[in-house]
Design a protein around this motif. Structure first.
Motif, PDB file in Angstrom:
ATOM      1  N   ALA A  68       0.826  -1.199   0.000  1.00  0.00           N
ATOM      2  CA  ALA A  68       0.000   0.000   0.000  1.00  0.00           C
ATOM      3  C   ALA A  68       0.864   1.254   0.000  1.00  0.00           C
ATOM      4  CB  ALA A  68      -0.935  -0.007   1.207  1.00  0.00           C
ATOM      5  N   VAL A  69       1.901   1.263   0.832  1.00  0.00           N
ATOM      6  CA  VAL A  69       2.812   2.408   0.869  1.00  0.00           C
ATOM      7  C   VAL A  69       3.510   2.563  -0.475  1.00  0.00           C
ATOM      8  CG1 VAL A  69       4.905   3.331   1.940  1.00  0.00           C
ATOM      9  CG2 VAL A  69       3.163   2.240   3.360  1.00  0.00           C
ATOM     10  N   ALA A  70       3.949   1.445  -1.044  1.00  0.00           N
ATOM     11  CA  ALA A  70       4.619   1.492  -2.335  1.00  0.00           C
ATOM     12  C   ALA A  70       3.700   2.015  -3.425  1.00  0.00           C
ATOM     13  CB  ALA A  70       5.135   0.101  -2.709  1.00  0.00           C
ATOM     14  N   ALA A  71       2.420   1.615  -3.382  1.00  0.00           N
ATOM     15  CA  ALA A  71       1.468   2.093  -4.384  1.00  0.00           C
ATOM     16  C   ALA A  71       1.321   3.601  -4.326  1.00  0.00           C
ATOM     17  CB  ALA A  71       0.113   1.412  -4.181  1.00  0.00           C
ATOM     18  N   VAL A  72       1.290   4.159  -3.103  1.00  0.00           N
ATOM     19  CA  VAL A  72       1.193   5.609  -2.950  1.00  0.00           C
ATOM     20  C   VAL A  72       2.444   6.290  -3.484  1.00  0.00           C
ATOM     21  CG1 VAL A  72       1.061   7.487  -1.273  1.00  0.00           C
ATOM     22  CG2 VAL A  72      -0.391   5.458  -1.003  1.00  0.00           C
ATOM     23  N   VAL A  73       3.613   5.741  -3.138  1.00  0.00           N
ATOM     24  CA  VAL A  73       4.879   6.329  -3.593  1.00  0.00           C
ATOM     25  C   VAL A  73       4.967   6.283  -5.120  1.00  0.00           C
ATOM     26  CG1 VAL A  73       7.393   6.060  -3.594  1.00  0.00           C
ATOM     27  CG2 VAL A  73       6.103   5.822  -1.457  1.00  0.00           C
ATOM     28  N   ILE A  74       4.644   5.137  -5.700  1.00  0.00           N
ATOM     29  CA  ILE A  74       4.725   4.988  -7.154  1.00  0.00           C
ATOM     30  C   ILE A  74       3.762   5.936  -7.853  1.00  0.00           C
ATOM     31  CG2 ILE A  74       4.288   3.383  -9.073  1.00  0.00           C
ATOM     32  CD1 ILE A  74       5.171   1.128  -7.109  1.00  0.00           C
ATOM     33  N   GLY A  75       2.521   6.027  -7.330  1.00  0.00           N
ATOM     34  CA  GLY A  75       1.512   6.840  -7.988  1.00  0.00           C
ATOM     35  C   GLY A  75       1.680   8.330  -7.786  1.00  0.00           C
ATOM     36  N   ALA A  76       2.186   8.737  -6.615  1.00  0.00           N
ATOM     37  CA  ALA A  76       2.198  10.165  -6.289  1.00  0.00           C
ATOM     38  C   ALA A  76       3.568  10.818  -6.354  1.00  0.00           C
ATOM     39  CB  ALA A  76       1.615  10.366  -4.879  1.00  0.00           C
ATOM     40  N   LEU A  77       4.638  10.018  -6.296  1.00  0.00           N
ATOM     41  CA  LEU A  77       5.965  10.632  -6.160  1.00  0.00           C
ATOM     42  C   LEU A  77       6.922  10.309  -7.307  1.00  0.00           C
ATOM     43  CD1 LEU A  77       6.555  10.068  -2.331  1.00  0.00           C
ATOM     44  CD2 LEU A  77       5.714  12.117  -3.494  1.00  0.00           C
ATOM     45  N   GLY A  78       6.442   9.719  -8.385  1.00  0.00           N
ATOM     46  CA  GLY A  78       7.339   9.606  -9.534  1.00  0.00           C
ATOM     47  C   GLY A  78       7.745   8.214  -9.938  1.00  0.00           C
ATOM     48  N   GLY A  79       6.932   7.206  -9.651  1.00  0.00           N
ATOM     49  CA  GLY A  79       7.205   5.876 -10.162  1.00  0.00           C
ATOM     50  C   GLY A  79       8.189   5.082  -9.320  1.00  0.00           C
ATOM     51  N   TYR A  80       8.838   4.104  -9.971  1.00  0.00           N
ATOM     52  CA  TYR A  80       9.669   3.145  -9.241  1.00  0.00           C
ATOM     53  C   TYR A  80      10.993   3.737  -8.764  1.00  0.00           C
ATOM     54  CZ  TYR A  80       6.289  -0.372 -10.597  1.00  0.00           C
ATOM     55  OH  TYR A  80       5.133  -1.091 -10.745  1.00  0.00           O
ATOM     56  N   SER A  81      11.496   4.768  -9.413  1.00  0.00           N
ATOM     57  CA  SER A  81      12.702   5.438  -8.903  1.00  0.00           C
ATOM     58  C   SER A  81      12.436   6.028  -7.531  1.00  0.00           C
ATOM     59  CB  SER A  81      13.149   6.536  -9.878  1.00  0.00           C
ATOM     60  OG  SER A  81      13.568   5.992 -11.096  1.00  0.00           O
ATOM     61  N   ALA A  82      11.265   6.641  -7.366  1.00  0.00           N
ATOM     62  CA  ALA A  82      10.890   7.186  -6.060  1.00  0.00           C
ATOM     63  C   ALA A  82      10.745   6.082  -5.026  1.00  0.00           C
ATOM     64  CB  ALA A  82       9.584   7.971  -6.181  1.00  0.00           C
ATOM     65  N   LEU A  83      10.306   4.903  -5.470  1.00  0.00           N
ATOM     66  CA  LEU A  83      10.166   3.781  -4.543  1.00  0.00           C
ATOM     67  C   LEU A  83      11.518   3.356  -3.985  1.00  0.00           C
ATOM     68  CD1 LEU A  83       8.281   1.646  -3.279  1.00  0.00           C
ATOM     69  CD2 LEU A  83       8.693   0.235  -5.295  1.00  0.00           C
ATOM     70  N   PHE A  84      12.539   3.295  -4.840  1.00  0.00           N
ATOM     71  CA  PHE A  84      13.875   2.937  -4.360  1.00  0.00           C
ATOM     72  C   PHE A  84      14.415   4.000  -3.402  1.00  0.00           C
ATOM     73  CE2 PHE A  84      13.985   0.309  -8.309  1.00  0.00           C
ATOM     74  CZ  PHE A  84      14.222  -0.909  -7.695  1.00  0.00           C
ATOM     75  N   VAL A  85      14.183   5.265  -3.698  1.00  0.00           N
ATOM     76  CA  VAL A  85      14.632   6.341  -2.802  1.00  0.00           C
ATOM     77  C   VAL A  85      13.946   6.215  -1.440  1.00  0.00           C
ATOM     78  CG1 VAL A  85      14.617   8.836  -2.421  1.00  0.00           C
ATOM     79  CG2 VAL A  85      15.188   7.927  -4.681  1.00  0.00           C
ATOM     80  N   ALA A  86      12.642   5.947  -1.448  1.00  0.00           N
ATOM     81  CA  ALA A  86      11.918   5.780  -0.186  1.00  0.00           C
ATOM     82  C   ALA A  86      12.478   4.608   0.606  1.00  0.00           C
ATOM     83  CB  ALA A  86      10.428   5.568  -0.473  1.00  0.00           C
TER      84      ALA A  86
END
Length: 435
Positions: free
Chosen positions: A398-416
């Motif tokens: 769920a957290v990953a879905a928010v990060v991917i959708g709102a913060l710029g995709g999978y690159s943002a997911l790795f940063v998070a």
């Protein structure tokens, strides 16, 4: 509360949460007793089976099932279903632990909860595999999460219940090895069920029942007599789940450190299939074939670090440096796919994260057993700490879905993921009663 005697001959006589010096070499180097070997074998068998489910379902089986039913919104749907399961997991683990602390009868305190959790969890997984709509899947996964966390809480109490403190690094290593082997092999085996999902869910449901049976048959609990002179009160029972970070700051910091590290790791791990598919542009079939290879590539470093780190921490009498180093190592592993953006970088991430998580799993449990506020409520307190393990695993999609959708995709997911694991390392520094 009066605690029923464990009667295993392996109980710790040192209160948990107290600072300790390195155990004498003559004690730490003693050969394990027959009882310790049985306990170790059963603990590993049960942990492998349970964590095979945790590796197979969130990483492979559930994403494939959701993608089959709702391909257009698979990321969001997976996040919602995982969040529903997270709530059940969050409640079940500490509640089952607290109830097992208070259980009495001929079968002991832990065994009834372990058996019941395994049976209900197995049936829920079978039902999950029969689902053909998102509502069914969400309800079945929530029931599976509740049941399996009802098994996990008393299982994790085994180490503080039945092992001396100078052995806890070894037992923590064994438990960590079993957990990561289970998760890795579970994810690898699950890929073989990508086109037979119902059979896959059923197979892992049966596996968790078998693993629990092995533990219970090898390690019979003595009867737990009813405590004398104690009246059960719901208000006191519910209040017991709150462990004040002001009164027990080390417990609070340990909880936070585990929560952040596990959340950072599983935010990426739970989306591994979609990362290969959408981030790297592979076909779904190619991605499904790579998932088990990535899981297997974790194993060498994982095994080496688990085998080495736990006994090493026993010998030097230190836990914190190992946990901090492993958290920072995980951050470094997550940086590879962010910077290099290739299949090779995903394999590099898998190898490094295997080493980091191996060290973490080897020592983290030992550290946790030494910050428990009350040794007579070990299952409840370990259950509370297990929320910091189960909840982020369930929340991660769920957290990953928010990060991917709102913060710029999978690159943002790795940063998070990197930020969360670094913060997890920093959270261990203030712990004072464990070196």
């Amino acid at each position: 509360m009066t605690t029923a005697p464990i009667g295993s001959g392996m109980e710790s006589t040192v209160p948990s949460g107290q600072p300790t010096d390195t155990a004498p070499a003559t004690v730490a180097d003693q050969a394990p007793t027959t009882g310790e070997r049985r306990l170790l074998t059963g603990l590993m068998a049960n942990s492998v089976a349970l964590y095979a489910v945790y590796g197979a379902v969130p990483a492979v089986l559930l994403p494939n099932l959701v993608a089959d039913i709702d391909p257009g919104s698979k990321s969001t749907s997976l996040g919602v279903i995982s969040a529903v399961g997270a709530f059940g997991a969050m409640l079940a683990n500490p509640v089952a632990g607290a109830l097992s602390d208070r259980t009495h009868g001929r079968f002991g305190r832990r065994a009834p909860w372990m058996a019941g959790g395994a049976l209900l969890g197995g049936l829920s997984l079978i039902a999950l595999g029969l689902g053909n709509n998102l509502l069914w899947i969400g309800v079945a996964w929530a029931l599976a999460q509740i049941s399996l966390n009802g098994l996990q809480a008393p299982l994790t109490a085994v180490i503080p219940d039945r092992t001396p403190e100078h052995r806890r690094g070894v037992f923590s290593s064994a438990a960590g090895l079993a957990q990561m082997l289970g998760a890795t092999l579970g994810a690898a085996a699950a890929a073989g069920f990508a086109h037979a999902l119902g059979l896959g869910f059923a197979a892992f449901g049966v596996l968790v029942v078998i693993g629990t049976a092995v533990y219970l048959l090898l390690n019979k609990e003595p009867a737990a007599p009813a405590p004398q002179g104690e009246v059960f009160r719901w208000k006191a029972f519910l209040a017991g789940f709150w462990v004040s970070p002001r009164k027990h700051p080390d417990f609070g910091w340990a909880f936070l450190g585990r929560f952040l590290l596990v959340l950072g790791y599983y935010c990426v791990a739970s989306y591994q299939l979609y990362i290969l598919d959408d981030y790297l542009g592979l076909t779904r079939d190619h991605a499904n074939h790579l998932v088990p290879l990535l899981s297997l590539s974790m194993l060498p470093g994982l095994i080496v670090m688990i085998v080495v780190s736990g006994p090493w921490s026993d010998r030097v009498g230190r836990r914190k440096p190992f946990v901090i180093a492993s958290s920072l190592g995980m951050a470094g592993a997550l940086a590879l796919p962010l910077v290099l953006h290739s299949v090779a970088s995903m394999f590099g991430y898998a190898v490094l994260s295997g080493c980091a998580f191996g060290m973490y799993m080897a020592v983290d449990t030992a550290l946790m057993t030494q910050v428990l506020p009350r040794p007579d409520a070990a299952a409840k307190d370990m259950g509370v700490l297990n929320v910091a393990n189960a909840l982020p695993q369930a929340l991660a999609p769920a957290v990953a879905a928010v990060v991917i959708g709102a913060l710029g995709g999978y690159s943002a997911l790795f940063v998070a993921g990197i930020l969360l694991t670094v913060l997890g390392a920093l959270s261990i520094l203030p712990i004072r009663t464990v070196r």
